[in-house]
Design a protein around this motif. Structure first.
Motif: not given
Lengths: 291, 529
Positions: A4, A7-8, A10-12, A21, B18-19, B30-32, B288
């Motif tokens: 998690d 994921k956060i 990298l994702g954020f 976006p 973001p995911p 969380l999913e991409r 989260y």
């Protein structure tokens, strides 16, 4: 938990500027445009910036980019403050524009920087304000706050550096230009100085992770003086013509640019690879003075 | 609330996005999503009424198509006030509950008029009875102390002494109703309208109706004919309920009071559940992480208790009162102001997370049948005009689907899962073969009347809600679901979202378009096909 966290992170985009976006509404973060940067124009910050620029940044830039500056003589009779507007292909451009300015102008420079890129975190925003003299500009919409801040800076005697494309070109070709710089020049009745930079897109293009050494050319155009009743739209037309002329001058010569400007600086309307292909290879690496 | 409310958003996923958050039963993930997918976000909560008590007073004094409530009240009359049950709103709202505010105003007027014979009935229909504590929370201390237990009670749809057969509509639908309500000089219905499906004529005939009545619209045929549950004009279910409502309105003086809430579904601690991920601050990201890893480690019971203790900071955005249809038209207007998000085009794949709570598991367990009802029944049908997904498309849901049932609340669900679904998952077959048997089972009837059990027929209705989606979709995949359970439900399981998308490509091809419904908070996509 570990997954998690990854994921956060990298994702954020931890450690990187947050990016919106393309289809996201603006402003996503309400504080960007209001990022307080007035402190960065106080005497102590200005002195610190001068020292940083003259002792660290500009020498490093000269080492990496070996800039050739042409047209500086066009500014010899111009009084400060001015609005400088340049094409934008790389993060190096700000440094290159500062380097291109006459020595005595560099001490009072403010740079319009993307609010949604540089001013999304306090650390990044404060660093940009201190080192570059940056102030936030909303680039995804016409913002009264940004415009007011810019006009006030010019009225206070600061030379303004703006990139009217609103962001770095992804492939080196000129993008559509926004009228912000012309608006400020028209509003303050200060000269608008066009500049054309070639070469930085090869040294640090958009999305690149590393920096290459190379050679950069900067061409400074004739200042455009707003006429008495000229509005921003009319000034923008003159500015775009001047910038295209500079682009032609940079690839051909001054006399050719006077006769005919090359209208294809926006690049071919084709896939990205063809646009990059069309621009040709990177210029040869600058020769070291020890070679 | 001073900030302005932003409308909903359809965001196109690109590499910078973001995911995205998925509800995943009693946790989150969380999913991409692939580039080009769309995420439909709800509008932000509307500004609330500044003085809800005044708004309620104004509404009952200036009703639509009816005399003011004050004029209808007189000494010696028989007054019944029916109240929506615990299935609304979701999650339960922070106190005071909207129903409490309305009841206090109505009872103040009744007291002023000298009405002595007042009875409050929770319109729980075939739902489980509410406990004393739940009722106390809903109506507030003052009302509770004044009326409990003799004059404030749950409705018992199986009590022969409290049910009356009213007649049949022109379509042959039998109408049976709470006797006390039918015999009253005035029936006031106090409603909370959370989604466009609620309220209107659906309140009285359903909330105070019996199995004999409700089976006329809660059946597979009617639900398959309902093209949009959230669009009453296009819903056969609503047409039937409407006929019953009008039939009753001719015989009974009904004064409807409907309230609408904004969609502030989660308190500020859980901000990340309501915010768009692209606007998550570091604090939201940290919350989260803390919440998901904390929930993972908590024992089942504690996790369950923690989640069900969340109370929503819902606030009133409107109150309308008067004749049912005129009132409901205003309610829907107000509701759409909060809920509607325009979406262009249907997708090949729709994704959605199933949350920990639904209308039928408040303070309870969301069992696999309720998961199906939430995903295929409610979220799939959460649209106006056309579904978010095209005919023959794929629905991907995230939920762990454990084989867990609340033995007190959902006894008939256990047998439905073990016996009925083992035989068939086809709603039509199930309806014909098993519905009557469960509906009339004496043991379920006993539990419904004396314990806190849902009616024996209730799991069938949950399954019927999903009939439209089952008929319409090409495939349904549960990400992270229990294989044995999902297989019993008649669907497929994937371990990860990537696997689910891969599996979906068998049905809709490799260039499939994807739309994610970012829900809850609740909203209503208006889809232009």
């Amino acid at each position: 938990m570990k997954n998690d966290l990854k994921k956060i992170a990298l994702g954020f985009r931890w450690g990187r500027p947050s990016a919106q976006p393309k289809s996201a509404p603006v402003p996503a973060l309400k504080t960007e445009g209001n990022f307080e940067t007035a402190w960065a124009r106080k005497p102590w910050a200005n002195t610190a910036r001068d020292l940083l620029q003259e002792l660290v940044l500009l020498p490093a830039l000269r080492y990496v980019a070996s800039p050739t500056i042409r047209g500086r003589e066009r500014l010899r009779h111009v009084e400060q403050p001015v609005v400088i507007a340049s094409n934008h292909v790389s993060h190096l451009d700000t440094g290159v524009v500062v380097e291109a300015l006459p020595q005595q102008w560099r001490h009072r420079v403010a740079v319009g920087a993307a609010a949604d890129y540089f001013f999304t975190s306090k650390v990044r925003g404060s660093l940009a304000a201190l080192v570059l003299g940056a102030f936030p500009v909303e680039r995804k919409r016409a913002s009264a706050t940004s415009a007011r801040a810019a006009v006030r800076l010019v009225e206070e005697g600061w030379n303004l550096i703006l990139f009217p494309e609103g962001g770095r070109s992804p492939d080196g070709w000129l993008q559509e230009m926004k009228p912000g710089a012309s608006f400020i020049a028209a509003r303050t009745k200060r000269p608008l100085v066009p500049m054309w930079i070639t070469g930085t897109e090869h040294l640090l293009p958009k999305g690149a992770k590393g920096l290459r050494r190379g050679k950069v050319d900067v061409l400074i155009g004739d200042p455009i003086f707003p006429k008495q009743k000229e509005d921003a739209r009319e000034l923008q037309v003159r500015f775009e013509e001047a910038l295209l002329r500079l682009a032609t001058e940079s690839t051909r010569d001054w006399y050719s640019s006077l006769k005919q400007t090359d209208a294809t600086h926006g690049g071919p309307g084709a896939a990205r690879w063809r646009r990059v292909w069309e621009r040709g290879d990177a210029p040869p690496r600058a020769r070291s003075r020890w070679d | 609330m001073t900030r302005s409310s932003r409308p909903g958003l359809v965001l196109e996923v690109d590499r910078r996005t973001p995911p995205v958050l998925f509800h995943n039963g009693e946790n989150f993930r969380l999913e991409r999503l692939p580039s080009g997918s769309r995420i439909v976000y709800p509008p932000e909560p509307l500004e609330a009424l500044k003085h809800p008590e005044d708004a309620i007073a104004r509404a009952v004094d200036n009703p639509h198509n009816a005399d003011p409530l004050r004029a209808k009240l007189r000494p010696g009359m028989k007054l019944t006030i029916a109240i929506d049950d615990i299935s609304l709103p979701l999650p339960q709202m922070q106190l005071p509950d909207a129903r409490q505010l309305v009841l206090e105003r109505v009872l103040t007027l009744a007291a002023e008029a000298g009405v002595d014979d007042v009875e409050l009935v929770v319109a729980n229909s075939l739902h489980r009875r509410m406990t004393e504590a739940e009722i106390r929370r809903m109506v507030g201390e003052r009302v509770f102390r004044s009326f409990w237990p003799d004059r404030l009670r749950n409705f018992d749809a199986e009590d022969p002494d409290d049910v009356v057969f009213v007649g049949t509509t022109e379509h042959g639908e039998e109408v049976e109703l709470c006797k006390r309500a039918f015999e009253s000089d005035l029936l006031i219905y106090v409603n909370i309208n959370l989604v466009a499906m609620d309220g209107g004529h659906k309140s009285v005939p359903v909330g105070l109706g019996t199995y004999r009545s409700i089976r006329h619209h809660h059946n597979v045929g009617t639900l398959l004919e309902s093209k949009s549950y959230m669009h009453p004009e296009r819903s056969a279910l609503h047409h039937s309920a409407s006929r019953m409502g009008k039939f009753l309105a001719d015989k009974l003086d009904i004064f409807t009071i409907e309230t609408t809430l904004n969609n502030a579904a989660f308190p500020s601690l859980y901000d990340f559940l309501s915010k768009r991920e692209l606007e998550w601050s570091l604090r939201d990201q940290a919350t989260y992480l803390a919440v998901t890893s904390g929930l993972k480690r908590l024992p089942d019971q504690m996790r369950h208790k923690l989640l069900h203790s969340i109370a929503s900071p819902y606030e009133l955005t409107g109150v309308n009162a008067g004749e049912t249809e005129a009132t409901h038209a205003k309610t829907l207007e107000n509701l759409h102001r909060q809920h509607v998000v325009q979406v262009e085009g249907q997708a090949d794949i729709m994704t959605c997370g199933v949350p920990y709570i639904g209308p039928y598991n408040v303070n309870s367990i969301m069992n696999p049948i309720l998961v199906v009802c939430m995903g295929l029944g409610y979220f799939f049908n959460l649209y106006r005009n056309a579904p978010l997904v095209r005919p023959g498309g794929v629905l991907i849901l995230t939920h762990p689907t454990p084989r867990a049932f609340h033995p007190v609340h959902h006894p008939s669900y256990i047998d439905f899962f073990d016996v009925v679904l083992a035989d068939s998952t086809d709603p039509k077959v199930i309806e014909q073969k098993y519905e009557k048997q469960f509906a009339e089972d004496e043991w379920y009837r006993h539990l419904y009347r004396t314990s806190y059990a849902y009616h024996g027929v209730h799991p069938f209705y949950m399954w019927y809600w999903a009939a439209h989606a089952m008929d319409y979709l090409g495939d349904v995949i549960f990400v992270g679901g229990d294989r044995a359970v999902v297989s019993r439900l008649g669907f497929r399981t994937a371990t990860t979202m990537a696997d689910a998308l891969e599996m979906a490509s068998e049905t809709v091809g490799r260039r499939a378009s994807i739309t994610h419904l970012h829900c809850p908070p609740l909203f209503l996509p208006e889809v232009t096909p």
